[in-house]
Design an enzyme around this catalytic site. Structure first.
Site, PDB file in Angstrom:
ATOM      1  N   TYR A 242     -15.118  -4.242   7.620  1.00  0.00           N
ATOM      2  CA  TYR A 242     -13.827  -3.568   7.759  1.00  0.00           C
ATOM      3  C   TYR A 242     -13.347  -3.634   9.204  1.00  0.00           C
ATOM      4  CZ  TYR A 242     -10.507   0.372   7.632  1.00  0.00           C
ATOM      5  OH  TYR A 242      -9.390   1.176   7.739  1.00  0.00           O
TER       6      TYR A 242
ATOM      7  N   GLY B 294       0.821  -1.206   0.000  1.00  0.00           N
ATOM      8  CA  GLY B 294       0.000   0.000   0.000  1.00  0.00           C
ATOM      9  C   GLY B 294       0.853   1.254   0.000  1.00  0.00           C
TER      10      GLY B 294
ATOM     11  N   ILE C 110      -7.329  10.224   9.974  1.00  0.00           N
ATOM     12  CA  ILE C 110      -6.082  10.664   9.361  1.00  0.00           C
ATOM     13  C   ILE C 110      -6.395  11.280   8.000  1.00  0.00           C
ATOM     14  CG2 ILE C 110      -3.807   9.982   8.536  1.00  0.00           C
ATOM     15  CD1 ILE C 110      -4.128   9.627  11.544  1.00  0.00           C
TER      16      ILE C 110
ATOM     17  N   ALA D 179     -12.124  -7.131  10.067  1.00  0.00           N
ATOM     18  CA  ALA D 179     -10.802  -7.415   9.505  1.00  0.00           C
ATOM     19  C   ALA D 179      -9.710  -6.733  10.309  1.00  0.00           C
ATOM     20  CB  ALA D 179     -10.757  -6.960   8.045  1.00  0.00           C
ATOM     21  N   LYS D 180      -9.936  -5.476  10.669  1.00  0.00           N
ATOM     22  CA  LYS D 180      -8.926  -4.734  11.417  1.00  0.00           C
ATOM     23  C   LYS D 180      -8.771  -5.276  12.838  1.00  0.00           C
ATOM     24  CE  LYS D 180      -7.673  -1.863   8.191  1.00  0.00           C
ATOM     25  NZ  LYS D 180      -6.309  -1.924   7.621  1.00  0.00           N
TER      26      LYS D 180
ATOM     27  N   SER E 201      -6.732  -0.341  12.810  1.00  0.00           N
ATOM     28  CA  SER E 201      -7.559   0.866  12.783  1.00  0.00           C
ATOM     29  C   SER E 201      -8.196   1.069  14.154  1.00  0.00           C
ATOM     30  CB  SER E 201      -8.655   0.731  11.727  1.00  0.00           C
ATOM     31  OG  SER E 201      -9.605   1.777  11.839  1.00  0.00           O
TER      32      SER E 201
ATOM     33  N   VAL F 161      -2.575  -7.469  -3.067  1.00  0.00           N
ATOM     34  CA  VAL F 161      -2.102  -8.010  -1.787  1.00  0.00           C
ATOM     35  C   VAL F 161      -2.934  -9.187  -1.299  1.00  0.00           C
ATOM     36  CG1 VAL F 161      -0.993  -5.880  -1.040  1.00  0.00           C
ATOM     37  CG2 VAL F 161      -3.422  -6.288  -0.481  1.00  0.00           C
TER      38      VAL F 161
END
Length: 257
Positions: free
Chosen positions: A163, A17, A195, A166-167, A146, A68
């Site tokens: 999401y 990334g 961010i 997964a994090k 995250s 990835v």
């Protein structure tokens, strides 16, 4: 540089990334610390721009196109990095993708893809990289999780349940691998809050960023990619290092989601 050429470098960092956002800034900061950089991304033009930035800093970088989520390709990439740069001292798993759909909207394929890009990708790159690091007797790994691993991210469109799941999985993986790979390899996770990047990751930053910064973040500002990169650089270079299996929250103390 031709694929058959090889650089001798004191340290090598592989950054997934790395074409933009946090990954880009981490690659630049690591290059400033005399790491040769292997950038991995699907965004080839952007990745090439980062390579040029690193070279303007006096550093060295190569670009490797890869999805990835592809386990076989990850093994190829790590092999190519070893062949061209000689080693892998530091791995940053930064690649990720948002999934704004909720439980009643998401398809099975979308759920599987979210897990593959955000969680399985870490496995894909840690497995071949850890082999090199264990053979060398040392190595460092950082996986980008995250704040939503803790919060669930219910108010942020990019961070619905898939999401967040997964994090959160990254945190369990890091804790387990710290035990399995220590003492040779240090592995940690970073959990960024809001961010600001060149491509905002969610509608919260665009629509509510100023309000959240003023009323919901103790440091009264949204984070920058450099806020995260400074911690990544520390974890990659600190010597001695008595830190592994940890999850570091970088959010300016965000007390309102």
């Amino acid at each position: 540089m031709r694929p058959t050429e090889r650089w001798a470098s004191p340290r090598v960092a592989l950054v997934t990334g790395g074409a933009r956002g946090i990954g880009r800034m981490c690659a630049l900061r690591l290059a400033e610390k005399d790491f040769s950089i292997a950038l991995v991304d699907l965004l080839v033009p952007e990745m090439e721009q980062v390579r040029q930035e690193i070279e303007r800093l006096g550093g060295r970088a190569i670009c490797l196109k890869a999805d990835v989520a592809d386990h076989a390709r990850a093994k190829e990439v790590v092999g190519e990095v070893q062949a061209r740069l000689g080693r892998v001292d530091f791995l940053l798993n930064d690649a990720g993708r948002p999934m704004p759909k909720g439980i009643l909207e998401i398809t099975e394929d979308e759920f599987d893809r979210t897990i593959a890009i955000n969680l399985k990708s870490c496995f894909n790159y840690i497995q071949p990289t850890a082999k090199l690091m264990l053979a060398a007797g040392e190595g460092r790994i950082v996986c980008m999780s995250s704040l939503n691993a803790y919060s669930g991210g219910v108010t942020a469109a990019v961070s619905r349940f898939a999401y967040a799941a997964a994090k959160a999985g990254i945190l369990g993986m890091v804790r387990a691998l710290a035990k399995e790979l220590g003492p040779q390899i240090h592995i940690n996770a970073i959990c960024p809050g809001l961010i600001a990047t060149e491509v905002p990751k969610n509608d919260v930053i665009v629509a509510r960023g100023a309000e959240i910064a003023e009323n919901g973040i103790a440091l009264k500002r949204i984070g920058s990619t450099d806020d995260v990169a400074q911690l990544v650089t520390f974890l990659a270079t600190s010597d001695p290092c008595f830190i592994t299996g940890q999850a570091f929250v970088v959010d300016g103390f965000q007390f309102q989601m």
